[in-house]
Scaffold this motif. Structure first.
Motif, PDB file in Angstrom:
ATOM      1  N   ASN A  31       0.833  -1.212   0.000  1.00 13.08           N
ATOM      2  CA  ASN A  31       0.000   0.000   0.000  1.00 13.08           C
ATOM      3  C   ASN A  31       0.863   1.255   0.000  1.00 13.08           C
ATOM      4  OD1 ASN A  31      -2.493  -1.335   0.029  1.00 13.08           O
ATOM      5  ND2 ASN A  31      -2.587  -1.396   2.267  1.00 13.08           N
ATOM      6  N   LEU A  32       1.967   1.214   0.752  1.00 16.87           N
ATOM      7  CA  LEU A  32       2.870   2.366   0.802  1.00 16.87           C
ATOM      8  C   LEU A  32       3.535   2.595  -0.558  1.00 16.87           C
ATOM      9  CD1 LEU A  32       4.337   4.592   2.372  1.00 16.87           C
ATOM     10  CD2 LEU A  32       6.015   2.875   3.102  1.00 16.87           C
ATOM     11  N   VAL A  33       3.906   1.510  -1.237  1.00 17.78           N
ATOM     12  CA  VAL A  33       4.519   1.644  -2.559  1.00 17.78           C
ATOM     13  C   VAL A  33       3.549   2.312  -3.530  1.00 17.78           C
ATOM     14  CG1 VAL A  33       5.578   0.419  -4.486  1.00 17.78           C
ATOM     15  CG2 VAL A  33       5.927  -0.414  -2.165  1.00 17.78           C
ATOM     16  N   VAL A  34       2.316   1.822  -3.551  1.00 14.44           N
ATOM     17  CA  VAL A  34       1.299   2.381  -4.458  1.00 14.44           C
ATOM     18  C   VAL A  34       1.075   3.860  -4.171  1.00 14.44           C
ATOM     19  CG1 VAL A  34      -1.151   2.301  -5.083  1.00 14.44           C
ATOM     20  CG2 VAL A  34       0.153   0.178  -4.857  1.00 14.44           C
ATOM     21  N   VAL A  74       7.607  -2.979 -10.769  1.00 17.71           N
ATOM     22  CA  VAL A  74       7.245  -2.136 -11.908  1.00 17.71           C
ATOM     23  C   VAL A  74       7.079  -0.688 -11.448  1.00 17.71           C
ATOM     24  CG1 VAL A  74       5.475  -1.675 -13.652  1.00 17.71           C
ATOM     25  CG2 VAL A  74       6.204  -4.023 -13.207  1.00 17.71           C
ATOM     26  N   LEU A  75       6.467  -0.486 -10.287  1.00 15.73           N
ATOM     27  CA  LEU A  75       6.305   0.866  -9.752  1.00 15.73           C
ATOM     28  C   LEU A  75       7.659   1.516  -9.457  1.00 15.73           C
ATOM     29  CD1 LEU A  75       3.231   0.335  -7.413  1.00 15.73           C
ATOM     30  CD2 LEU A  75       3.337   1.867  -9.387  1.00 15.73           C
ATOM     31  N   LEU A  76       8.580   0.744  -8.905  1.00 15.40           N
ATOM     32  CA  LEU A  76       9.918   1.290  -8.662  1.00 15.40           C
ATOM     33  C   LEU A  76      10.597   1.660  -9.978  1.00 15.40           C
ATOM     34  CD1 LEU A  76      11.333  -1.000  -5.816  1.00 15.40           C
ATOM     35  CD2 LEU A  76      10.548   1.366  -5.636  1.00 15.40           C
ATOM     36  N   THR A  77      10.387   0.848 -11.008  1.00 16.77           N
ATOM     37  CA  THR A  77      10.926   1.185 -12.326  1.00 16.77           C
ATOM     38  C   THR A  77      10.333   2.490 -12.844  1.00 16.77           C
ATOM     39  OG1 THR A  77      11.215  -1.168 -12.849  1.00 16.77           O
ATOM     40  CG2 THR A  77      11.181   0.378 -14.706  1.00 16.77           C
ATOM     41  N   GLY A  78       9.008   2.649 -12.657  1.00 15.99           N
ATOM     42  CA  GLY A  78       8.337   3.860 -13.113  1.00 15.99           C
ATOM     43  C   GLY A  78       8.849   5.112 -12.430  1.00 15.99           C
ATOM     44  N   ILE A  79       9.032   5.050 -11.112  1.00 17.52           N
ATOM     45  CA  ILE A  79       9.478   6.253 -10.407  1.00 17.52           C
ATOM     46  C   ILE A  79      10.945   6.542 -10.716  1.00 17.52           C
ATOM     47  CG2 ILE A  79      10.199   5.160  -8.233  1.00 17.52           C
ATOM     48  CD1 ILE A  79       8.902   7.529  -6.780  1.00 17.52           C
ATOM     49  N   THR A  80      11.743   5.511 -10.982  1.00 14.73           N
ATOM     50  CA  THR A  80      13.125   5.738 -11.391  1.00 14.73           C
ATOM     51  C   THR A  80      13.181   6.455 -12.735  1.00 14.73           C
ATOM     52  OG1 THR A  80      13.855   3.754 -10.203  1.00 14.73           O
ATOM     53  CG2 THR A  80      15.322   4.624 -11.902  1.00 14.73           C
ATOM     54  N   ALA A  81      12.321   6.010 -13.673  1.00 20.46           N
ATOM     55  CA  ALA A  81      12.258   6.676 -14.976  1.00 20.46           C
ATOM     56  C   ALA A  81      11.775   8.119 -14.834  1.00 20.46           C
ATOM     57  CB  ALA A  81      11.341   5.894 -15.915  1.00 20.46           C
ATOM     58  N   ALA A  82      10.827   8.335 -13.918  1.00 23.63           N
ATOM     59  CA  ALA A  82      10.337   9.696 -13.683  1.00 23.63           C
ATOM     60  C   ALA A  82      11.448  10.588 -13.135  1.00 23.63           C
ATOM     61  CB  ALA A  82       9.153   9.667 -12.721  1.00 23.63           C
ATOM     62  N   LEU A  83      12.300  10.029 -12.284  1.00 22.44           N
ATOM     63  CA  LEU A  83      13.432  10.799 -11.753  1.00 22.44           C
ATOM     64  C   LEU A  83      14.374  11.227 -12.875  1.00 22.44           C
ATOM     65  CD1 LEU A  83      14.338   8.915  -8.444  1.00 22.44           C
ATOM     66  CD2 LEU A  83      13.851  11.354  -8.681  1.00 22.44           C
ATOM     67  N   GLY A 106       0.928   3.149 -13.993  1.00 21.97           N
ATOM     68  CA  GLY A 106      -0.419   2.597 -13.950  1.00 21.97           C
ATOM     69  C   GLY A 106      -0.415   1.082 -13.962  1.00 21.97           C
ATOM     70  N   ALA A 107       0.454   0.477 -14.795  1.00 25.42           N
ATOM     71  CA  ALA A 107       0.516  -0.986 -14.860  1.00 25.42           C
ATOM     72  C   ALA A 107       0.954  -1.571 -13.523  1.00 25.42           C
ATOM     73  CB  ALA A 107       1.479  -1.411 -15.965  1.00 25.42           C
ATOM     74  N   GLY A 108       1.961  -0.966 -12.892  1.00 30.40           N
ATOM     75  CA  GLY A 108       2.390  -1.446 -11.579  1.00 30.40           C
ATOM     76  C   GLY A 108       1.290  -1.335 -10.551  1.00 30.40           C
ATOM     77  N   THR A 109       0.560  -0.230 -10.598  1.00 34.60           N
ATOM     78  CA  THR A 109      -0.564  -0.042  -9.672  1.00 34.60           C
ATOM     79  C   THR A 109      -1.608  -1.129  -9.866  1.00 34.60           C
ATOM     80  OG1 THR A 109      -0.211   2.359  -9.685  1.00 34.60           O
ATOM     81  CG2 THR A 109      -2.365   1.568  -8.944  1.00 34.60           C
ATOM     82  N   GLY A 110      -1.943  -1.443 -11.120  1.00 31.37           N
ATOM     83  CA  GLY A 110      -2.932  -2.484 -11.384  1.00 31.37           C
ATOM     84  C   GLY A 110      -2.485  -3.854 -10.916  1.00 31.37           C
ATOM     85  N   LEU A 111      -1.198  -4.163 -11.092  1.00 28.59           N
ATOM     86  CA  LEU A 111      -0.692  -5.463 -10.657  1.00 28.59           C
ATOM     87  C   LEU A 111      -0.742  -5.623  -9.138  1.00 28.59           C
ATOM     88  CD1 LEU A 111       2.407  -5.872 -13.010  1.00 28.59           C
ATOM     89  CD2 LEU A 111       0.246  -7.129 -13.125  1.00 28.59           C
ATOM     90  N   THR A 156      11.838  15.746  -4.553  1.00 19.11           N
ATOM     91  CA  THR A 156      10.575  15.185  -4.065  1.00 19.11           C
ATOM     92  C   THR A 156      10.431  13.734  -4.485  1.00 19.11           C
ATOM     93  OG1 THR A 156       9.530  17.346  -4.212  1.00 19.11           O
ATOM     94  CG2 THR A 156       8.077  15.449  -4.096  1.00 19.11           C
ATOM     95  N   TRP A 157      10.675  13.457  -5.743  1.00 18.22           N
ATOM     96  CA  TRP A 157      10.483  12.091  -6.229  1.00 18.22           C
ATOM     97  C   TRP A 157      11.554  11.147  -5.684  1.00 18.22           C
ATOM     98  CZ3 TRP A 157       9.150  13.367 -12.074  1.00 18.22           C
ATOM     99  CH2 TRP A 157       7.936  14.076 -12.103  1.00 18.22           C
ATOM    100  N   THR A 158      12.724  11.681  -5.350  1.00 22.19           N
ATOM    101  CA  THR A 158      13.732  10.854  -4.686  1.00 22.19           C
ATOM    102  C   THR A 158      13.240  10.419  -3.308  1.00 22.19           C
ATOM    103  OG1 THR A 158      15.541  11.967  -5.854  1.00 22.19           O
ATOM    104  CG2 THR A 158      16.101  10.794  -3.835  1.00 22.19           C
ATOM    105  N   ALA A 159      12.657  11.358  -2.559  1.00 20.09           N
ATOM    106  CA  ALA A 159      12.120  11.019  -1.232  1.00 20.09           C
ATOM    107  C   ALA A 159      11.011   9.979  -1.348  1.00 20.09           C
ATOM    108  CB  ALA A 159      11.600  12.281  -0.548  1.00 20.09           C
ATOM    109  N   LEU A 160      10.152  10.140  -2.339  1.00 16.28           N
ATOM    110  CA  LEU A 160       9.064   9.181  -2.528  1.00 16.28           C
ATOM    111  C   LEU A 160       9.590   7.820  -2.977  1.00 16.28           C
ATOM    112  CD1 LEU A 160       6.484  11.576  -4.203  1.00 16.28           C
ATOM    113  CD2 LEU A 160       6.292  10.540  -1.931  1.00 16.28           C
ATOM    114  N   ALA A 161      10.653   7.817  -3.780  1.00 21.38           N
ATOM    115  CA  ALA A 161      11.264   6.549  -4.187  1.00 21.38           C
ATOM    116  C   ALA A 161      11.819   5.804  -2.974  1.00 21.38           C
ATOM    117  CB  ALA A 161      12.367   6.798  -5.217  1.00 21.38           C
TER     118      ALA A 161
END
Length: 459
Positions: A221-224, A287-296, A319-324, A376-381
């Motif tokens: 839940n925290l990752v999402v 997948v979510l970690l991959t997404g936020i890394t790409a966003a960084l 979105g795909a990571g969230t759905g999984l 910000t996105w580093t802290a969230l990652a």
């Protein structure tokens, strides 16, 4: 008879679906309204508004669920829809940021009360346990579909009308929801005698704390929330301020995220035939970690038309990571609770998952305004990485096996029919564990490790 042949359930489900889409349209429209009033500070305004929403969800939902049997439920649902319709109509006329906060607090408190009241109605409308479980699954699917289609609907509408009209359409939707509820025969709830409100509110949370796989689910839940807050809070500023694109592109980027969710949701039923929930949901977290890394990486670029082309697949990956992660959650909750505790555990997931969003939203909204997207996105990652680590540690790989455990005095005698009596008067047996009135705590791992070493079968 199929579930949707039940007229009362069909109308009630339709009311929930319309109300969900109303909330979805309002969320997108609020982002655009915040940008109109606050400009570059829109992220902080929207982050605060969404924080207010999460506070209402975390605090109001369990209380409303505990008192759902104290008021006529049809009247309560209709009244909550009317409150929401009135508040949404007032939003286009606000001129000060503080007015947004007040109206959002009332609006989301009504929404937070609507959901547990709806959930309390379902067992009476759909008394069969299998149909009731399916109804809970449809409710989760409705929430997912709202997140997918609301941005697309906004993208279409905003191309032909000013975004202020979104609030009017949302208000009409809430009125339609109220009309559907009025047409439904909802019996008043039977009062539960001898069970205090505090006990009812806390039972689901206790199950979460004492069940290893559910502690792992809390990490997911925290990752999402950590990664998803990038989409919810930063999309408006990223598109309009950083990339210099139009309001319509805000909706299209949100739509890309929604398409990622729906693609994952369509794949999940087939994947679950081959992969356990734990493996699939941890894959989604990866997948979510991959997404936020790409966003960084995207956040470090200062110019270039490629940024918009890159943002679309990045938002789709998130979105795909969230759905999984989210789609199998209902199965995990059902497998982790007895029939009598199922409403409580779904309510606990509702509150606890939104508590994670309550942490992520202010971090994102306030940090992004003062330090920029990269910090910000580093802290969230980092938050997301902590969540993945917790899920791996707390959710055991072999979580469906029978566990040896000991029952002291006071356990239901029928439950001990196959147990072995021990010298001190307690009983021991083995089966798959659910935290319930007969199993207040998870068996200590040492007991089962000792039994495996000794190779002593326990009935």
């Amino acid at each position: 008879m199929t579930l949707f042949a039940n007229r009362d359930y069909r109308h009630l489900f339709g009311a929930q679906l319309v109300a969900l889409f109303g909330n979805g349209l309002t969320t997108v429209a609020l982002g655009l309204l915040a940008y109109q009033l606050a400009g570059p500070r829109a992220g902080a305004v929207l982050g605060t508004a969404l924080t207010i929403k999460m506070v209402a969800y975390v605090l109001i939902a369990p209380v409303a669920g505990a008192y759902a049997d104290r008021v006529p439920r049809r009247s309560a649902l209709v009244g909550l829809d009317l409150v929401r319709a009135s508040i949404v109509l007032a939003l286009p006329f606000v001129e000060q940021i503080w007015q947004i906060y007040v109206l959002v607090a009332v609006l989301q408190s009504a929404s937070a009360a609507f959901t547990p009241t709806f959930q309390a109605v379902l067992p009476d409308i759909v008394p069969d346990e299998r149909d009731y479980t399916r109804a809970l699954s449809y409710s989760q699917l409705a929430s997912t579909m709202e997140s997918l289609l609301s941005p697309l609907l906004v993208a279409v509408l905003i191309s032909v009308v000013n975004f202020h009209w979104l609030f009017t359409g949302t208000s009409v939707g809430f009125l339609a929801s109220a009309a559907l509820v009025v047409s439904t025969r909802i019996p008043d709830a039977a009062r539960r005698v001898g069970v205090g409100a505090v006990e009812r509110i806390g039972s689901g949370v206790r199950i979460f704390v004492r069940t290893p796989r559910l502690r792992g689910l809390m990490g997911l839940n925290l990752v999402v929330a950590a990664v998803g807050s990038i989409v919810m809070v930063d999309t408006v500023n990223l598109v309009q301020q950083t990339l210099g694109r139009s309001q319509a592109d805000v909706a299209w980027l949100l739509t890309a995220n929604g398409l990622g969710v729906i693609m994952a949701a369509l794949l999940v039923p087939r994947l679950l035939d081959r992969i356990p929930e734990r493996s699939l949901m941890l894959t989604g977290a990866g997948v979510l970690l991959t997404g936020i890394t790409a966003a960084l990486v995207l956040s470090t670029a200062t110019s270039g038309d490629w940024r918009w082309a890159a943002a679309l697949p990045i938002w789709t990956i998130i979105g795909a990571g969230t759905g999984l992660v989210l789609t199998p959650t209902g199965r995990v909750l059902r497998r982790s609770s007895s029939a009598e505790d199922r409403p409580a555990i779904f309510a606990a997931q509702f509150s606890l998952s939104h508590a994670c969003w309550l942490l992520a939203y202010p971090i994102n909204g306030w940090l992004a305004t003062t330090t920029g997207f990269t910090t910000t996105w580093t802290a969230l990652a980092v938050c997301a990485a902590v969540g993945v680590t917790a899920a791996v540690i707390y959710w055991p790989r072999r979580d469906t096996e029978a566990l040896i455990h000991i029952h002291d005095h006071g356990t239901d005698p029928e439950h001990l029919a196959d147990a072995v009596a021990l010298r001190d008067g307690s009983h021991a047996h083995a089966h798959e564990i659910l935290i319930d009135r007969n199993h207040r705590h998870w068996p200590p791992p040492q007991l089962n490790q000792f039994a495996r070493v000794a190779d002593r079968p326990v009935r």
